[in-house]
Design a protein around this motif. Structure first.
Motif, mmCIF file in Angstrom:
data_model
loop_
_atom_site.group_PDB
_atom_site.id
_atom_site.type_symbol
_atom_site.label_atom_id
_atom_site.label_comp_id
_atom_site.label_asym_id
_atom_site.label_seq_id
_atom_site.Cartn_x
_atom_site.Cartn_y
_atom_site.Cartn_z
ATOM 1 N N PRO A 127 0.838 -1.204 0.000
ATOM 2 C CA PRO A 127 0.000 0.000 0.000
ATOM 3 C C PRO A 127 0.872 1.253 0.000
ATOM 4 O O PRO A 127 1.939 1.285 0.632
ATOM 5 N N LEU A 128 0.432 2.288 -0.693
ATOM 6 C CA LEU A 128 1.220 3.510 -0.826
ATOM 7 C C LEU A 128 0.389 4.738 -0.503
ATOM 8 O O LEU A 128 -0.818 4.781 -0.755
ATOM 9 N N SER A 129 1.049 5.755 0.008
ATOM 10 C CA SER A 129 0.395 7.028 0.320
ATOM 11 C C SER A 129 0.356 7.911 -0.925
ATOM 12 O O SER A 129 1.084 7.682 -1.908
ATOM 13 N N GLN A 130 -0.462 8.927 -0.853
ATOM 14 C CA GLN A 130 -0.540 9.904 -1.936
ATOM 15 C C GLN A 130 0.832 10.555 -2.163
ATOM 16 O O GLN A 130 1.263 10.731 -3.303
ATOM 17 N N LYS A 131 1.511 10.898 -1.077
ATOM 18 C CA LYS A 131 2.828 11.535 -1.191
ATOM 19 C C LYS A 131 3.830 10.627 -1.884
ATOM 20 O O LYS A 131 4.612 11.069 -2.747
ATOM 21 N N ALA A 132 3.814 9.330 -1.518
ATOM 22 C CA ALA A 132 4.733 8.387 -2.154
ATOM 23 C C ALA A 132 4.479 8.301 -3.652
ATOM 24 O O ALA A 132 5.425 8.233 -4.453
ATOM 25 N N HIS B 154 -8.247 0.631 -3.788
ATOM 26 C CA HIS B 154 -8.936 0.724 -2.499
ATOM 27 C C HIS B 154 -8.220 1.768 -1.667
ATOM 28 O O HIS B 154 -6.986 1.801 -1.606
ATOM 29 N N TYR B 155 -8.994 2.666 -1.035
ATOM 30 C CA TYR B 155 -8.413 3.712 -0.190
ATOM 31 C C TYR B 155 -8.816 3.476 1.257
ATOM 32 O O TYR B 155 -9.998 3.401 1.578
ATOM 33 N N ASN B 156 -7.821 3.331 2.132
ATOM 34 C CA ASN B 156 -8.060 3.188 3.568
ATOM 35 C C ASN B 156 -7.987 4.580 4.182
ATOM 36 O O ASN B 156 -6.904 5.166 4.278
ATOM 37 N N SER B 157 -9.131 5.122 4.581
ATOM 38 C CA SER B 157 -9.165 6.491 5.084
ATOM 39 C C SER B 157 -8.452 6.655 6.418
ATOM 40 O O SER B 157 -8.052 7.759 6.782
ATOM 41 N N ALA B 158 -8.291 5.549 7.162
ATOM 42 C CA ALA B 158 -7.591 5.627 8.452
ATOM 43 C C ALA B 158 -6.082 5.744 8.251
ATOM 44 O O ALA B 158 -5.431 6.609 8.836
ATOM 45 N N SER B 159 -5.536 4.870 7.418
ATOM 46 C CA SER B 159 -4.085 4.900 7.177
ATOM 47 C C SER B 159 -3.703 5.834 6.031
ATOM 48 O O SER B 159 -2.533 6.149 5.849
ATOM 49 N N ARG B 160 -4.717 6.240 5.237
ATOM 50 C CA ARG B 160 -4.507 7.102 4.067
ATOM 51 C C ARG B 160 -3.598 6.435 3.031
ATOM 52 O O ARG B 160 -2.777 7.080 2.401
ATOM 53 N N LEU B 161 -3.786 5.139 2.877
ATOM 54 C CA LEU B 161 -2.998 4.383 1.919
ATOM 55 C C LEU B 161 -3.885 3.817 0.820
ATOM 56 O O LEU B 161 -5.043 3.453 1.061
ATOM 57 N N TYR B 162 -3.335 3.750 -0.388
ATOM 58 C CA TYR B 162 -4.021 3.172 -1.541
ATOM 59 C C TYR B 162 -3.438 1.792 -1.840
ATOM 60 O O TYR B 162 -2.263 1.528 -1.575
ATOM 61 N N TYR B 163 -4.294 0.935 -2.417
ATOM 62 C CA TYR B 163 -3.845 -0.421 -2.742
ATOM 63 C C TYR B 163 -4.682 -0.926 -3.922
ATOM 64 O O TYR B 163 -5.907 -0.747 -3.940
ATOM 65 N N PRO B 164 -4.073 -1.558 -4.930
ATOM 66 C CA PRO B 164 -4.840 -2.064 -6.078
ATOM 67 C C PRO B 164 -5.807 -3.169 -5.655
ATOM 68 O O PRO B 164 -5.527 -3.948 -4.746
ATOM 69 N N THR B 165 -6.926 -3.239 -6.330
ATOM 70 C CA THR B 165 -7.907 -4.290 -6.072
ATOM 71 C C THR B 165 -7.646 -5.455 -7.021
ATOM 72 O O THR B 165 -6.805 -5.382 -7.920
ATOM 73 N N ASN C 8 -14.884 1.303 1.335
ATOM 74 C CA ASN C 8 -14.081 2.228 0.543
ATOM 75 C C ASN C 8 -14.684 3.612 0.750
ATOM 76 O O ASN C 8 -15.500 4.076 -0.034
ATOM 77 N N ASP C 9 -14.341 4.263 1.885
ATOM 78 C CA ASP C 9 -14.943 5.522 2.311
ATOM 79 C C ASP C 9 -16.420 5.275 2.626
ATOM 80 O O ASP C 9 -16.726 4.509 3.521
ATOM 81 N N THR C 10 -17.368 5.904 1.911
ATOM 82 C CA THR C 10 -18.787 5.681 2.189
ATOM 83 C C THR C 10 -19.358 4.567 1.304
ATOM 84 O O THR C 10 -20.570 4.368 1.258
ATOM 85 N N ILE C 11 -18.468 3.855 0.630
ATOM 86 C CA ILE C 11 -18.865 2.873 -0.376
ATOM 87 C C ILE C 11 -18.452 1.468 0.051
ATOM 88 O O ILE C 11 -17.453 1.269 0.738
ATOM 89 N N LEU C 12 -19.241 0.492 -0.352
ATOM 90 C CA LEU C 12 -18.875 -0.915 -0.217
ATOM 91 C C LEU C 12 -18.280 -1.346 -1.547
ATOM 92 O O LEU C 12 -18.895 -1.139 -2.599
ATOM 93 N N MET C 13 -17.088 -1.953 -1.517
ATOM 94 C CA MET C 13 -16.454 -2.404 -2.747
ATOM 95 C C MET C 13 -16.265 -3.913 -2.699
ATOM 96 O O MET C 13 -15.695 -4.453 -1.756
ATOM 97 N N TYR C 14 -16.753 -4.586 -3.752
ATOM 98 C CA TYR C 14 -16.595 -6.037 -3.851
ATOM 99 C C TYR C 14 -15.202 -6.354 -4.393
ATOM 100 O O TYR C 14 -14.814 -5.838 -5.453
ATOM 101 N N ILE C 15 -14.450 -7.186 -3.676
ATOM 102 C CA ILE C 15 -13.098 -7.513 -4.113
ATOM 103 C C ILE C 15 -12.993 -8.923 -4.682
ATOM 104 O O ILE C 15 -11.983 -9.261 -5.300
ATOM 105 N N ARG C 16 -14.013 -9.735 -4.472
ATOM 106 C CA ARG C 16 -14.032 -11.075 -5.046
ATOM 107 C C ARG C 16 -15.461 -11.597 -5.032
ATOM 108 O O ARG C 16 -16.229 -11.253 -4.144
ATOM 109 N N ALA C 17 -15.810 -12.434 -6.005
ATOM 110 C CA ALA C 17 -17.179 -12.970 -6.040
ATOM 111 C C ALA C 17 -17.224 -14.285 -6.796
ATOM 112 O O ALA C 17 -16.476 -14.501 -7.746
#
Length: 258
Positions: free
Chosen positions: A25-30, A56-67, A108-117
């Protein structure tokens, strides 16, 4: 295709290459430091990639990660990892037992994101695509995730959600009471959210980008409603069985159906 469209496509690819390079996972700054893009342009790009289910954006850690939507572009996202293997086995077991669609999702913030189905074979079924997103208020899985939050967080998400979904959930006081009830259980069952569907959801002892993962079994309401108790027990049993195989903690049944 316009020059701006080409530039945007190139930047999406470049961002994914940065993730492939660091495999974390990476930050916006990185991402700004690595790509050299102007911060304002990159922020807009990250928002677009997130809203389309690529990140996927984790609002607590402020990190992004590919789905998993982009897993074929990033072969380092290893679906055969120890954790992925037990979750895949769990999903297959629940799909075979229920005959219904089984999905994994994260907030994913105010959204539910499906990562597998794994979809049902029924002609009338609950359609879920990897990377698809919907408001947290619009699903059993979203309600379960929200029930684990404190009332202030719940209110913030509630007020930021579309009006139609707030009306469906009831006024804020009613919704907070629903959250308190679900918080005392290890599952959430919602009927007709979305319309004509029913879903039984439970938390998993696992995370995606440090965000809690929820699993749900859903389908046509007329098939799901008579089997709610059966599905709750089977999901709980299968989660515990597969979690133990991965040396992870078992679920503890809270007050409610057993």
């Amino acid at each position: 295709m316009s020059g701006e469209s080409v530039k945007s496509a190139e930047r999406v690819i470049e961002v994914l290459k940065v993730f492939a390079k660091f495999q974390t996972p990476l930050s916006q700054k990185a991402l700004v430091d690595e790509t050299g893009y102007p911060q304002s342009s990159l922020v807009a790009l990250l928002k677009t990639m997130t809203s389309n289910g690529l990140l996927h954006y984790n609002s607590a850690s402020r990190l992004y990660y590919p789905t998993t939507v982009v897993k074929h572009l990033g072969s380092w996202i290893d679906d055969q990892s120890h954790e992925a293997a037990w979750i895949t086995s769990l999903m297959k077991a629940l799909n075979e037992f229920s005959g219904e669609t089984v999905a994994l999702a994260v907030q994913n913030d105010t959204i539910l994101m499906y990562i597998r189905a794994i979809e049902s074979d029924h002609l009338v079924r609950y359609h879920v695509r990897e990377g698809e997103q919907r408001p947290l208020l619009d699903s059993s899985m979203g309600w379960l995730l929200m029930s684990r939050m404190d009332p202030v967080q719940i209110e913030r998400i509630y007020r930021r959600s579309p009006l139609a979904h707030r009306q469906m959930a009831g006024d804020l006081d009613v919704f907070q009471k629903s959250m308190a009830e679900i918080r005392g259980q290890d599952y959430c069952y919602l009927a007709n959210v979305p319309p004509n569907a029913g879903t039984v959801s439970m938390m998993l002892p696992a995370t995606f980008n440090d965000s809690p993962i929820v699993i749900g079994v859903g389908g046509f309401i007329e098939r799901i409603a008579p089997r709610v108790d059966e599905l709750i027990n089977e999901i709980r049993n299968q989660v515990n069985l597969h979690a133990r195989s991965a040396n992870l903690p078992s679920l503890r049944s809270r007050a409610g159906r057993t």
